[in-house]
Design a protein around this motif. Sequence first.
Motif, short mmCIF file in Angstrom:
data_model
loop_
_atom_site.label_atom_id
_atom_site.label_comp_id
_atom_site.label_asym_id
_atom_site.label_seq_id
_atom_site.Cartn_x
_atom_site.Cartn_y
_atom_site.Cartn_z
N VAL A 1 -4.85 5.64 -0.62
CA VAL A 1 -4.40 5.25 0.71
C VAL A 1 -4.17 3.75 0.75
CG1 VAL A 1 -4.93 5.23 3.16
CG2 VAL A 1 -5.65 7.17 1.74
N GLU A 2 -2.92 3.38 0.99
CA GLU A 2 -2.54 1.97 1.06
C GLU A 2 -2.66 1.46 2.49
OE1 GLU A 2 0.13 4.14 -1.95
OE2 GLU A 2 -0.40 4.43 0.15
N SER A 3 -3.04 0.19 2.62
CA SER A 3 -3.12 -0.44 3.93
C SER A 3 -2.95 -1.94 3.78
CB SER A 3 -4.46 -0.13 4.61
OG SER A 3 -5.54 -0.64 3.85
N GLY A 4 -2.80 -2.62 4.91
CA GLY A 4 -2.75 -4.08 4.90
C GLY A 4 -1.38 -4.68 5.08
N GLY A 5 -0.37 -3.85 5.16
CA GLY A 5 0.97 -4.38 5.35
C GLY A 5 1.18 -4.91 6.76
N GLY A 6 2.36 -5.48 6.97
CA GLY A 6 2.67 -6.00 8.29
C GLY A 6 3.88 -6.89 8.25
N LEU A 7 4.09 -7.58 9.36
CA LEU A 7 5.19 -8.53 9.49
C LEU A 7 4.63 -9.93 9.26
CD1 LEU A 7 8.09 -9.34 10.33
CD2 LEU A 7 7.27 -9.31 12.71
N VAL A 8 5.25 -10.68 8.38
CA VAL A 8 4.80 -12.02 8.06
C VAL A 8 6.00 -12.93 7.89
CG1 VAL A 8 4.70 -11.55 5.58
CG2 VAL A 8 3.24 -13.35 6.56
N GLN A 9 5.83 -14.19 8.22
CA GLN A 9 6.92 -15.15 8.06
C GLN A 9 7.05 -15.56 6.59
OE1 GLN A 9 6.18 -18.43 10.76
NE2 GLN A 9 7.12 -17.33 12.46
N PRO A 10 8.23 -15.99 6.19
CA PRO A 10 8.39 -16.50 4.82
C PRO A 10 7.37 -17.60 4.54
CG PRO A 10 10.52 -16.21 5.84
CD PRO A 10 9.50 -15.97 6.92
N GLY A 11 6.79 -17.52 3.35
CA GLY A 11 5.74 -18.46 2.97
C GLY A 11 4.34 -18.00 3.31
N GLY A 12 4.25 -16.92 4.06
CA GLY A 12 2.94 -16.40 4.47
C GLY A 12 2.29 -15.55 3.40
N SER A 13 1.13 -15.00 3.76
CA SER A 13 0.33 -14.21 2.83
C SER A 13 -0.12 -12.90 3.47
CB SER A 13 -0.91 -15.00 2.40
OG SER A 13 -0.57 -16.18 1.73
N LEU A 14 -0.34 -11.93 2.62
CA LEU A 14 -0.93 -10.64 3.01
C LEU A 14 -1.78 -10.15 1.86
CD1 LEU A 14 2.04 -8.63 4.61
CD2 LEU A 14 0.00 -9.45 5.81
N ARG A 15 -2.79 -9.36 2.19
CA ARG A 15 -3.57 -8.68 1.16
C ARG A 15 -3.51 -7.19 1.41
NH1 ARG A 15 -9.90 -8.67 -0.79
NH2 ARG A 15 -10.18 -7.50 1.14
N LEU A 16 -2.97 -6.48 0.44
CA LEU A 16 -2.89 -5.03 0.51
C LEU A 16 -4.12 -4.41 -0.15
CD1 LEU A 16 0.84 -4.47 -0.47
CD2 LEU A 16 -0.13 -5.06 1.75
N SER A 17 -4.51 -3.25 0.37
CA SER A 17 -5.63 -2.50 -0.20
C SER A 17 -5.17 -1.11 -0.58
CB SER A 17 -6.77 -2.40 0.81
OG SER A 17 -7.28 -3.66 1.15
N CYS A 18 -5.79 -0.58 -1.62
CA CYS A 18 -5.55 0.80 -2.08
C CYS A 18 -6.91 1.44 -2.24
CB CYS A 18 -4.78 0.78 -3.39
SG CYS A 18 -4.65 2.39 -4.21
N ALA A 19 -7.28 2.27 -1.28
CA ALA A 19 -8.57 2.95 -1.31
C ALA A 19 -8.42 4.30 -1.99
CB ALA A 19 -9.09 3.12 0.11
N ALA A 20 -9.30 4.57 -2.94
CA ALA A 20 -9.18 5.79 -3.75
C ALA A 20 -10.32 6.75 -3.46
CB ALA A 20 -9.17 5.44 -5.22
N SER A 21 -10.00 8.03 -3.48
CA SER A 21 -11.01 9.08 -3.42
C SER A 21 -10.60 10.17 -4.40
CB SER A 21 -11.15 9.65 -2.01
OG SER A 21 -9.92 10.17 -1.55
N GLY A 22 -11.60 10.74 -5.06
CA GLY A 22 -11.31 11.78 -6.04
C GLY A 22 -10.84 11.27 -7.38
N ILE A 23 -10.77 9.96 -7.53
CA ILE A 23 -10.35 9.34 -8.78
C ILE A 23 -11.08 8.02 -8.90
CG2 ILE A 23 -8.33 8.34 -7.63
CD1 ILE A 23 -6.88 8.31 -10.29
N THR A 24 -11.55 7.70 -10.09
CA THR A 24 -12.25 6.44 -10.33
C THR A 24 -11.26 5.45 -10.91
OG1 THR A 24 -14.32 7.63 -10.71
CG2 THR A 24 -14.20 5.35 -11.47
#
Length: 115
Positions: A5-28
């Motif tokens: 499950v991916e999360s953390g996206g959004g709208l950001v201005q050029p030069g900005g930052s974001l951190r995306l997450s990928c939460a896993a279940s059923g797989i290590t």
Amino acid sequence: QVHLVESGGGLVQPGGSLRLSCAASGITLRFFRMGWYRQAPGKQRELVATITSGGATNYADPVKGRFTISRDNAKNTMYLQMNSLRPEDTAVYYCNRDPSVITLWGQGTQVTVSS
């Protein structure tokens, strides 16, 4: 069942930052080489960053020096830190194994870089 499950996206201005997450279940995650992929409108999905089970990382040229892939083994979660974002980074971002496994594709998270 295996879910990424991916999360953390959004709208950001050029030069900005974001951190995306990928939460896993059923797989290590630490047992596999994992990757972040993205698909921009009208373009094919592309692999932008990978991390091996040993923690070695690799990046596609367009994101090298700006994106950082990492993994928290205790949380079984993978991250993509994106800095100095550009309009051409606009895409839906997905996580999956590398090579990808068709049954692991999730909904992705939308990243839009715009002023």
